[in-house]
Design a protein around this motif. Structure first.
Motif, PDB file in Angstrom:
ATOM      1  N   ASP A   8      41.094  50.795  44.614  1.00  0.00           N
ATOM      2  CA  ASP A   8      40.326  49.960  43.691  1.00  0.00           C
ATOM      3  C   ASP A   8      39.109  50.697  43.150  1.00  0.00           C
ATOM      4  OD1 ASP A   8      42.076  47.888  43.811  1.00  0.00           O
ATOM      5  OD2 ASP A   8      40.865  46.629  45.145  1.00  0.00           O
ATOM      6  N   VAL A  11      40.206  53.567  39.367  1.00  0.00           N
ATOM      7  CA  VAL A  11      41.041  52.829  38.419  1.00  0.00           C
ATOM      8  C   VAL A  11      40.893  53.485  37.050  1.00  0.00           C
ATOM      9  CG1 VAL A  11      39.236  51.102  38.019  1.00  0.00           C
ATOM     10  CG2 VAL A  11      41.565  50.569  37.455  1.00  0.00           C
ATOM     11  N   LYS A  15      43.740  50.813  32.378  1.00  0.00           N
ATOM     12  CA  LYS A  15      44.177  49.777  33.310  1.00  0.00           C
ATOM     13  C   LYS A  15      43.069  48.751  33.530  1.00  0.00           C
ATOM     14  CE  LYS A  15      47.375  49.785  37.050  1.00  0.00           C
ATOM     15  NZ  LYS A  15      47.997  50.540  38.120  1.00  0.00           N
ATOM     16  N   TRP A  16      41.811  49.206  33.580  1.00  0.00           N
ATOM     17  CA  TRP A  16      40.680  48.289  33.765  1.00  0.00           C
ATOM     18  C   TRP A  16      40.526  47.378  32.549  1.00  0.00           C
ATOM     19  CZ3 TRP A  16      36.097  47.054  31.404  1.00  0.00           C
ATOM     20  CH2 TRP A  16      35.228  46.234  32.148  1.00  0.00           C
ATOM     21  N   VAL A  75      42.687  46.751  39.535  1.00  0.00           N
ATOM     22  CA  VAL A  75      43.904  47.300  38.942  1.00  0.00           C
ATOM     23  C   VAL A  75      44.926  46.194  38.713  1.00  0.00           C
ATOM     24  CG1 VAL A  75      43.607  49.604  39.878  1.00  0.00           C
ATOM     25  CG2 VAL A  75      44.837  47.892  41.197  1.00  0.00           C
TER      26      VAL A  75
END
Length: 135
Positions: A8, A11, A15-16, A75
């Motif tokens: 986590d 990331v 994706k964030w 994520v």
């Protein structure tokens, strides 16, 4: 558990942005980053950039531009209330976005085309062009 926390912490930016619900798909987020619509700390970045807590991102989606501070990393794409906990929009960004929305609503930003002109608009264009050519 420690490995999950490390994942986590690392990331990708695309994706964030997807997990924070700025874009519907990771592909759209990646395209936006590559085309310069997302800036991290005032600079263009790559989709593989790893945002950190406290980073400031400028994100442009359509006509809206937001400046947000990263408050959490994830994520996983969850519901909107949980996604909103991942960032905080700055006061200046909120004020600017609301003023731009008001300007668009009042028509002060000019005409935004909805596609092809209508028959009436085409006639008006031809009249305008013909009057300019005669002078």
């Amino acid at each position: 558990m420690a490995q999950k926390q490390e994942e986590d912490d690392k990331v990708r930016l695309d994706k964030w942005l997807w997990a924070a619900r700025f874009y519907k798909t990771r592909a759209l987020a990646k395209t936006a980053i590559e085309s310069g619509k997302v800036h991290c700390r005032g600079e263009r970045c790559k989709p593989s950039k790893e945002p950190r807590l406290g980073d400031e991102l400028q994100i442009r989606v359509g006509l809206e531009e937001r400046t947000v501070e990263v408050k959490g990393l994830s994520v996983v794409r969850r519901g909107a209330p949980e996604a909103q906990l991942l960032y905080a929009e700055t006061e200046q960004s909120i004020a600017k976005r609301e003023s731009m929305a008001a300007m668009r609503k009042s028509g002060a930003m000019g005409i935004i085309s909805d596609g092809k002109p209508t028959k009436k608009q085409r006639r008006q264009l031809h009249q305008f062009q013909d009057s300019g050519a005669a002078q």
